[in-house]
Each structure stands twice: as C-alpha cells, then as structure tokens.
Design a protein around this motif. Structure first.
Motif, PDB file in Angstrom:
ATOM      1  N   LEU A  75       5.534   2.356  10.436  1.00 23.27           N
ATOM      2  CA  LEU A  75       6.099   1.007  10.362  1.00 23.27           C
ATOM      3  C   LEU A  75       7.289   0.870  11.302  1.00 23.27           C
ATOM      4  N   PRO A  76       7.528  -0.348  11.795  1.00 20.49           N
ATOM      5  CA  PRO A  76       8.646  -0.546  12.725  1.00 20.49           C
ATOM      6  C   PRO A  76      10.003  -0.372  12.044  1.00 20.49           C
ATOM      7  N   GLY A  77      10.984  -0.012  12.835  1.00 21.76           N
ATOM      8  CA  GLY A  77      12.328   0.232  12.325  1.00 21.76           C
ATOM      9  C   GLY A  77      13.021  -0.981  11.736  1.00 21.76           C
ATOM     10  N   ASN A  78      12.579  -2.173  12.104  1.00 22.27           N
ATOM     11  CA  ASN A  78      13.210  -3.383  11.557  1.00 22.27           C
ATOM     12  C   ASN A  78      12.415  -3.996  10.402  1.00 22.27           C
ATOM     13  N   PHE A  79      11.421  -3.276   9.908  1.00 25.44           N
ATOM     14  CA  PHE A  79      10.615  -3.742   8.772  1.00 25.44           C
ATOM     15  C   PHE A  79      11.251  -3.199   7.498  1.00 25.44           C
ATOM     16  N   ARG A  80      11.945  -4.094   6.803  1.00 29.48           N
ATOM     17  CA  ARG A  80      12.647  -3.719   5.581  1.00 29.48           C
ATOM     18  C   ARG A  80      11.672  -3.601   4.412  1.00 29.48           C
ATOM     19  N   ARG A  81      12.109  -2.911   3.408  1.00 27.85           N
ATOM     20  CA  ARG A  81      11.303  -2.686   2.209  1.00 27.85           C
ATOM     21  C   ARG A  81      10.744  -3.990   1.658  1.00 27.85           C
ATOM     22  N   ASP A  82       9.451  -3.962   1.351  1.00 28.16           N
ATOM     23  CA  ASP A  82       8.755  -5.103   0.755  1.00 28.16           C
ATOM     24  C   ASP A  82       7.712  -4.520  -0.195  1.00 28.16           C
ATOM     25  N   ASP A  83       8.065  -4.417  -1.457  1.00 23.19           N
ATOM     26  CA  ASP A  83       7.207  -3.778  -2.447  1.00 23.19           C
ATOM     27  C   ASP A  83       5.858  -4.475  -2.604  1.00 23.19           C
ATOM     28  N   GLU A  84       5.861  -5.798  -2.589  1.00 23.87           N
ATOM     29  CA  GLU A  84       4.598  -6.541  -2.730  1.00 23.87           C
ATOM     30  C   GLU A  84       3.655  -6.260  -1.571  1.00 23.87           C
ATOM     31  N   ARG A  85       4.189  -6.261  -0.380  1.00 26.34           N
ATOM     32  CA  ARG A  85       3.360  -6.007   0.789  1.00 26.34           C
ATOM     33  C   ARG A  85       2.805  -4.592   0.785  1.00 26.34           C
ATOM     34  N   LEU A  86       3.648  -3.637   0.418  1.00 22.55           N
ATOM     35  CA  LEU A  86       3.186  -2.252   0.347  1.00 22.55           C
ATOM     36  C   LEU A  86       2.084  -2.118  -0.701  1.00 22.55           C
ATOM     37  N   ALA A  87       2.282  -2.684  -1.868  1.00 18.00           N
ATOM     38  CA  ALA A  87       1.268  -2.598  -2.929  1.00 18.00           C
ATOM     39  C   ALA A  87      -0.046  -3.236  -2.482  1.00 18.00           C
ATOM     40  N   GLY A  88       0.039  -4.382  -1.813  1.00 18.73           N
ATOM     41  CA  GLY A  88      -1.174  -5.043  -1.321  1.00 18.73           C
ATOM     42  C   GLY A  88      -1.901  -4.204  -0.289  1.00 18.73           C
ATOM     43  N   ALA A  89      -1.144  -3.586   0.603  1.00 15.69           N
ATOM     44  CA  ALA A  89      -1.755  -2.737   1.630  1.00 15.69           C
ATOM     45  C   ALA A  89      -2.391  -1.506   1.004  1.00 15.69           C
TER      46      ALA A  89
END
Length: 145
Positions: free
Chosen positions: A97-111
């Motif tokens: 993941l890119p260095g400027n992509f901050r934590r996003d729990d929903e997106r991670l769970a969906g992926a």
C-alpha cells in the motif's frame, strides 16, 4: 514453522541461472501491468518444480483504487497468472500500500473478504496501520504482514 523461501525482486534474462541458486522470485512487473501469458509460460518452463513466484498486486488495486473494487480488479489481475497456480509455482501476492494511505478498517475488511484463495501478504507503509486491531484482522483472515 513453514518453508522459508529466499529470493529477490526481479531477474534479468537469466531466470534459469537465478533458479539454480534461489527458490523464489518477486515479480515486480505485475505492479505496473498485467502479466503477459507468454511470459508466465516462460517462467514456468525456466524454473524447476518447487520454485515459486511472489507477485506484487497491481498498483491499480493498491494505489489507484486503494482496496476498493478488489473482487472485480483481482479477477482480471489473476487471470493471466492462472498457469502459475496450475503448475504449483504461485507464491504469495504482495499487497504493497502507498505511504499516504492511512488506516481504513472498512476498506481492509472489504478487500480481505474479496481476496481469492491463495497466500497474501500486506505491506503497510503508513504508521496508522500498525495497531493491534489491524494485526488481529489480518490474523483472522489469514494474510501475512
């Protein structure tokens, strides 16, 4: 403890010689474009049984779409790589993941829910991802860090 594989990213025209020393390689090219079927065929032909290729997930999935539309995009990404799996040469997919992509729990769970069967590893580059809940989510879903 599982099998330890040692390799490096990429090789230059000497895959057969490389495969005499190492048992795996990271394919960086898949980060930039879809694998060419004729290239995948050559990789299989030029490596011995047991050799594995770790492929880097497409930047479209990790950087442009930032883990959205993973199921749709992954289907297209993995199609030309199917012969690797069929030959027993498919290693893990690296989701860098890119260095400027901050934590996003929903997106991670969906992926994670959309990932196809196989081995996966996530490389977070923003410090916000390095928390116990994120690590627990990965442990539950199976991918490595």
């Amino acid at each position: 403890m599982g099998t330890v594989r040692i390799g490096c990213p990429g090789w230059t025209r000497r895959l057969e010689g490389y495969a005499e020393t190492f048992n795996s390689a990271e394919v960086n090219a898949t980060f930039y474009k879809l694998a060419a079927p004729e290239s995948v065929k050559r990789w299989i032909e030029q490596t011995p049984p047991g050799f594995e290729f770790a492929v880097k997930a497409s930047r479209y999935m990790t950087h442009k779409w930032r883990l959205k539309e993973t199921e749709r995009l992954a289907e297209r990404f993995y199609e030309p790589l199917a012969p690797l799996a069929g030959a027993g040469r498919m290693g893990p997919t690296l989701w860098q993941l890119p260095g400027n992509f901050r934590r996003d729990d929903e997106r991670l769970a969906g992926a994670l829910a959309a990932l196809p069967p196989g081995r996966h590893a996530f490389e977070f580059r923003h410090e916000s991802w390095f928390t116990a809940p994120v690590l627990d989510t990965l442990r539950e879903a199976g991918p490595g860090l």
